[in-house]
Design an enzyme around this catalytic site. Structure first.
Site, mmCIF file in Angstrom:
data_model
loop_
_atom_site.group_PDB
_atom_site.id
_atom_site.type_symbol
_atom_site.label_atom_id
_atom_site.label_comp_id
_atom_site.label_asym_id
_atom_site.label_seq_id
_atom_site.Cartn_x
_atom_site.Cartn_y
_atom_site.Cartn_z
ATOM 1 N N LYS A 141 -48.518 41.131 -12.008
ATOM 2 C CA LYS A 141 -48.901 42.535 -12.065
ATOM 3 C C LYS A 141 -50.335 42.770 -11.583
ATOM 4 O O LYS A 141 -50.652 43.849 -11.068
ATOM 5 C CB LYS A 141 -48.718 43.071 -13.489
ATOM 6 N N TYR A 186 -46.021 37.253 -15.939
ATOM 7 C CA TYR A 186 -45.935 38.704 -15.720
ATOM 8 C C TYR A 186 -47.315 39.293 -15.411
ATOM 9 O O TYR A 186 -47.496 40.078 -14.481
ATOM 10 C CB TYR A 186 -45.344 39.338 -16.970
#
Length: 306
Positions: A169, A165
């Protein structure tokens, strides 16, 4: 200043729940025609259902707005292209894209499978790439576009168990930085939103009393600024619980080491000076770093040849 979106068309991905739903409702309430995109999967990306997106559309229409639902998987370009085609067929243009869709598959890096790593990258990064690519030329041709990437503190600063993640991001920030440069002369502005909100993505990560403070609408207030005609470009807006801050990447002034000193030992010896933040500054683009170092080298040569 009143922020309105009358006559504009917005696509919000992952808009069936949480932040995306909040963004879509707020855009519609301020005049935008909205494509409510949601695959309708679980938090980990499994499954699919159109019910959540249709419910948001029904809410917008009941309030007098215009909206359509689309269940595109943002990681599949052909489905994204169909979504954009439906928006253009219905309303003739796309002015705003909010890349919000995402999933979580959290585990420590040791326990994380490469399949889980790749899937999270596909949805967050390639989903943003696909949706942006599908509207990019439209926005350039109409000389107007506002694109919002959704980044995260997990990417900017790290968070245990979120290597996939966090990597995705931070990657969308790099995408923003370059597209903001490429879109500037076409009035296409690209920014990133770093949200903290109580959604199904965070419901088991924080205590209930904390979640109660982190309403999605507080984040949406920041998102709508980034969607507006007067938006900046290439900025990261952090928002959560009523707090708003800006995050940027800065580089220290650094040092120049003459050829005889360009060794790892000399770099270590000058480490404190290299890390000194007194004269740190954001760089306009990647070439500015090379320019800075070359100017230091030229200054050294001039001094020693004088």
């Amino acid at each position: 200043m009143s922020i309105r979106f009358d006559g504009q068309v917005a696509i919000v991905t992952g808009a069936g729940n949480g932040l995306g739903r909040s963004h879509a409702l707020a855009l519609a309430a301020r005049g935008a025609k909205v494509v409510v995109n949601d695959l309708g999967g679980a938090r980990d990306g499994a499954g699919a259902s159109s019910e959540a997106a249709k419910a948001v559309v029904a809410e917008i229409v009941a309030s007098g707005g215009e909206a359509i639902a689309h269940g595109a998987n943002v990681a599949v370009m052909s489905e994204v292209e169909d979504m954009v085609k439906q928006a253009v067929d219905a309303w003739g243009r796309v002015d705003i894209l909010v890349n919000n869709a995402g999933i979580l598959r959290d585990k420590s890096f040791t326990k994380m499978s490469l399949d889980d790593f790749k899937l999270v990258m596909d949805v967050h990064l390639m989903g943003s790439v696909n949706c942006t690519k599908a509207v990019w030329d439209l926005m350039k041709e109409q000389q107007y576009g506002r694109i919002v990437m959704t980044t995260s503190s997990s990417g900017m600063y790290g968070n245990f168990g979120q290597a996939n993640y966090g990597a995705a991001k931070m990657a969308v920030v790099g995408l923003m930085n370059t597209l903001g440069l490429e879109g500037a002369k076409y009035n296409v502005r690209v920014n990133s939103l770093a949200p903290t909100a109580a959604t199904r993505m965070t419901e088991d990560l924080m205590p209930e009393e904390i979640l109660a403070m982190l309403v999605p609408e507080a984040v949406t207030a920041g998102a709508l600024l980034l969607c507006h005609d007067g938006a900046p470009s290439r900025h990261i807006l952090c928002a959560g619980g009523g707090g708003y801050a800006s995050s940027r990447i800065f580089e220290t002034e650094g040092v120049y080491l003459d050829p005889s000193q360009q060794t790892p030992e000399a770099v270590a010896e000058h480490w404190d000076e290299i890390c000194n933040t007194d004269r740190q500054a954001p760089l306009e683009n990647g070439a500015k770093q090379s320019e800075k170092f070359l100017l230091k080298a030229q200054a050294f040569l001039q001094q020693n040849n004088a």
